[in-house]
Design a protein around this motif. Structure first.
Motif, PDB file in Angstrom:
ATOM      1  N   GLN A  26     -13.992  -4.704  -6.073  1.00 35.58           N
ATOM      2  CA  GLN A  26     -12.994  -5.253  -6.995  1.00 35.58           C
ATOM      3  C   GLN A  26     -12.539  -4.190  -7.990  1.00 35.58           C
ATOM      4  N   MET A  27     -13.496  -3.404  -8.466  1.00 36.32           N
ATOM      5  CA  MET A  27     -13.153  -2.362  -9.435  1.00 36.32           C
ATOM      6  C   MET A  27     -12.265  -1.291  -8.804  1.00 36.32           C
ATOM      7  N   LEU A  28     -12.570  -0.911  -7.560  1.00 45.04           N
ATOM      8  CA  LEU A  28     -11.758   0.099  -6.881  1.00 45.04           C
ATOM      9  C   LEU A  28     -10.327  -0.399  -6.703  1.00 45.04           C
ATOM     10  N   GLU A  29     -10.205  -1.661  -6.331  1.00 46.68           N
ATOM     11  CA  GLU A  29      -8.866  -2.219  -6.164  1.00 46.68           C
ATOM     12  C   GLU A  29      -8.132  -2.267  -7.503  1.00 46.68           C
ATOM     13  N   TYR A  30      -8.856  -2.617  -8.562  1.00 44.61           N
ATOM     14  CA  TYR A  30      -8.256  -2.633  -9.895  1.00 44.61           C
ATOM     15  C   TYR A  30      -7.780  -1.236 -10.302  1.00 44.61           C
ATOM     16  N   MET A  31      -8.538  -0.219  -9.873  1.00 47.58           N
ATOM     17  CA  MET A  31      -8.185   1.167 -10.199  1.00 47.58           C
ATOM     18  C   MET A  31      -7.052   1.698  -9.333  1.00 47.58           C
ATOM     19  N   GLY A  32      -6.647   0.930  -8.327  1.00 48.72           N
ATOM     20  CA  GLY A  32      -5.548   1.357  -7.479  1.00 48.72           C
ATOM     21  C   GLY A  32      -5.983   2.130  -6.248  1.00 48.72           C
ATOM     22  N   ILE A  33      -7.265   2.072  -5.930  1.00 49.51           N
ATOM     23  CA  ILE A  33      -7.782   2.742  -4.734  1.00 49.51           C
ATOM     24  C   ILE A  33      -7.751   1.743  -3.591  1.00 49.51           C
ATOM     25  N   GLU A  34      -7.088   2.121  -2.510  1.00 47.41           N
ATOM     26  CA  GLU A  34      -6.946   1.216  -1.373  1.00 47.41           C
ATOM     27  C   GLU A  34      -8.321   0.800  -0.859  1.00 47.41           C
ATOM     28  N   PRO A  35      -8.502  -0.494  -0.536  1.00 50.37           N
ATOM     29  CA  PRO A  35      -9.810  -0.962  -0.042  1.00 50.37           C
ATOM     30  C   PRO A  35     -10.205  -0.319   1.287  1.00 50.37           C
ATOM     31  N   GLU A  36      -9.223   0.186   2.037  1.00 42.16           N
ATOM     32  CA  GLU A  36      -9.522   0.820   3.329  1.00 42.16           C
ATOM     33  C   GLU A  36     -10.259   2.144   3.165  1.00 42.16           C
ATOM     34  N   ARG A  37     -10.300   2.660   1.961  1.00 47.31           N
ATOM     35  CA  ARG A  37     -10.947   3.960   1.715  1.00 47.31           C
ATOM     36  C   ARG A  37     -12.452   3.841   1.476  1.00 47.31           C
ATOM     37  N   PHE A  38     -12.944   2.611   1.428  1.00 47.52           N
ATOM     38  CA  PHE A  38     -14.362   2.402   1.157  1.00 47.52           C
ATOM     39  C   PHE A  38     -14.951   1.489   2.208  1.00 47.52           C
ATOM     40  N   HIS A  39     -16.133   1.854   2.690  1.00 51.34           N
ATOM     41  CA  HIS A  39     -16.780   1.017   3.702  1.00 51.34           C
ATOM     42  C   HIS A  39     -18.282   0.947   3.426  1.00 51.34           C
ATOM     43  N   PHE A  40     -18.827  -0.256   3.573  1.00 47.49           N
ATOM     44  CA  PHE A  40     -20.254  -0.486   3.406  1.00 47.49           C
ATOM     45  C   PHE A  40     -20.760  -1.154   4.666  1.00 47.49           C
ATOM     46  N   VAL A  51      -9.229   5.564   7.574  1.00 45.65           N
ATOM     47  CA  VAL A  51      -8.809   6.428   6.463  1.00 45.65           C
ATOM     48  C   VAL A  51      -7.623   7.294   6.894  1.00 45.65           C
ATOM     49  N   ARG A  52      -7.620   7.729   8.139  1.00 39.03           N
ATOM     50  CA  ARG A  52      -6.513   8.538   8.641  1.00 39.03           C
ATOM     51  C   ARG A  52      -5.197   7.752   8.570  1.00 39.03           C
ATOM     52  N   LYS A  53      -5.259   6.450   8.872  1.00 39.13           N
ATOM     53  CA  LYS A  53      -4.053   5.612   8.817  1.00 39.13           C
ATOM     54  C   LYS A  53      -3.531   5.462   7.390  1.00 39.13           C
ATOM     55  N   VAL A  54      -4.451   5.404   6.424  1.00 40.48           N
ATOM     56  CA  VAL A  54      -4.046   5.252   5.022  1.00 40.48           C
ATOM     57  C   VAL A  54      -3.430   6.547   4.495  1.00 40.48           C
ATOM     58  N   GLY A  55      -3.902   7.693   5.006  1.00 42.22           N
ATOM     59  CA  GLY A  55      -3.357   8.984   4.582  1.00 42.22           C
ATOM     60  C   GLY A  55      -4.198   9.637   3.513  1.00 42.22           C
ATOM     61  N   PRO A  56      -3.769  10.808   3.059  1.00 42.90           N
ATOM     62  CA  PRO A  56      -4.554  11.524   2.048  1.00 42.90           C
ATOM     63  C   PRO A  56      -4.633  10.750   0.741  1.00 42.90           C
ATOM     64  N   PHE A  57      -5.770  10.878   0.093  1.00 41.19           N
ATOM     65  CA  PHE A  57      -5.966  10.226  -1.211  1.00 41.19           C
ATOM     66  C   PHE A  57      -5.237  11.054  -2.263  1.00 41.19           C
ATOM     67  N   MET A  58      -4.320  10.408  -2.953  1.00 38.63           N
ATOM     68  CA  MET A  58      -3.482  11.126  -3.916  1.00 38.63           C
ATOM     69  C   MET A  58      -3.951  10.945  -5.352  1.00 38.63           C
ATOM     70  N   GLY A  59      -5.055  10.270  -5.557  1.00 34.46           N
ATOM     71  CA  GLY A  59      -5.561  10.070  -6.902  1.00 34.46           C
ATOM     72  C   GLY A  59      -5.535   8.606  -7.284  1.00 34.46           C
ATOM     73  N   VAL A  60      -6.217   8.297  -8.351  1.00 34.59           N
ATOM     74  CA  VAL A  60      -6.329   6.916  -8.808  1.00 34.59           C
ATOM     75  C   VAL A  60      -4.961   6.395  -9.235  1.00 34.59           C
ATOM     76  N   GLY A  61      -4.617   5.219  -8.738  1.00 35.31           N
ATOM     77  CA  GLY A  61      -3.357   4.578  -9.122  1.00 35.31           C
ATOM     78  C   GLY A  61      -2.126   5.185  -8.485  1.00 35.31           C
ATOM     79  N   ALA A  62      -2.276   5.966  -7.429  1.00 36.48           N
ATOM     80  CA  ALA A  62      -1.137   6.656  -6.815  1.00 36.48           C
ATOM     81  C   ALA A  62      -0.411   5.840  -5.758  1.00 36.48           C
TER      82      ALA A  62
END
Length: 152
Positions: free
Chosen positions: A104-118, A140-151
Motif C-alpha cells: 500500500q505504501m509503495l502504491e501511495y508513493m507512486g511505485i507500480e505494484p508490478e515492481r514488487f513481488h513477494f 518488470v520488463r513490461k513496466v519499463g525502467p524505473f524512473m523514480g518515485v512518483g514518475a
C-alpha cells in the motif's frame, strides 16, 4: 537538428538494450537454498537478479525495499519460507504482515505494484525459484525502467 536526431537515436538504442535490474532479498534457510538448488541443477533463469541473503524474510525492513528503488533497481523480490516452515517460527508471518502494508505504501508513493513481488519458496523448490525469477523479470520488463518515485 542533427544533435536532436542523435539524442533520439541514443534514447531508442538505450531502450532496446535496457535490461531490468532486480534485487532479491532471500531467506537464508529456504529461498536462498532454493536458488542454490536451481543453480546446482543448472536451471536457467535471467541473470538480472542480484541476491541479498537475509537470515529470515521477517528481517527484511521495508526501508531496505524503498532504498533499493532509490538506488535505481527496477524491481524488488522478497522471498522466504512457506508459512509454518520458518526457521525462527514466526518470521514469515511478520514478513507477510509487513509486505501487505508495504504494498500500500509503495502504491501511495507512486511505485507500480508490478515492481514488487513477494513469494514463498522452499529449499526444495529450485524449479519454482527459476520460474518466479523469470516471470518477475518479464513483468518488470513490461513496466519499463524505473524512473523514480512518483514518475508514473
Amino acid at each position: 537538428m542533427k544533435t536532436n536526431n542523435l539524442k533520439a537515436e541514443e534514447t531508442r538504442q538505450e531502450k532496446e538494450i535496457w535490461e531490468p535490474r532486480i534485487i532479491g532479498f532471500l531467506c537464508n534457510w529456504c529461498t536462498y537454498a532454493g536458488a542454490d538448488l536451481a543453480g546446482s541443477s543448472r536451471l536457467k533463469y535471467p541473470p538480472n537478479i542480484r541476491v541479498v541473503r537475509v537470515p529470515c524474510s521477517g528481517r527484511v525492513n521495508p526501508q531496505l525495499i524503498i532504498k533499493a528503488f532509490e538506488r535505481g533497481f527496477d524491481g524488488v523480490l522478497v522471498s522466504g519460507c512457506h508459512p509454518g516452515d520458518c526457521h525462527y517460527a514466526k518470521g514469515n508471518y511478520f514478513a507477510r504482515r509487513r509486505i501487505m502494508l508495504l504494498k500500500q505504501m509503495l502504491e501511495y508513493m507512486g511505485i507500480e505494484p508490478e515492481r514488487f513481488h513477494f513469494d514463498w519458496i522452499s529449499a526444495a523448490e529450485g524449479q519454482k525459484f527459476a520460474e518466479v525469477v523469470e516471470q518477475f523479470t518479464e513483468q518488470v520488463r513490461k513496466v519499463g525502467p524505473f524512473m523514480g518515485v512518483g514518475a508514473r
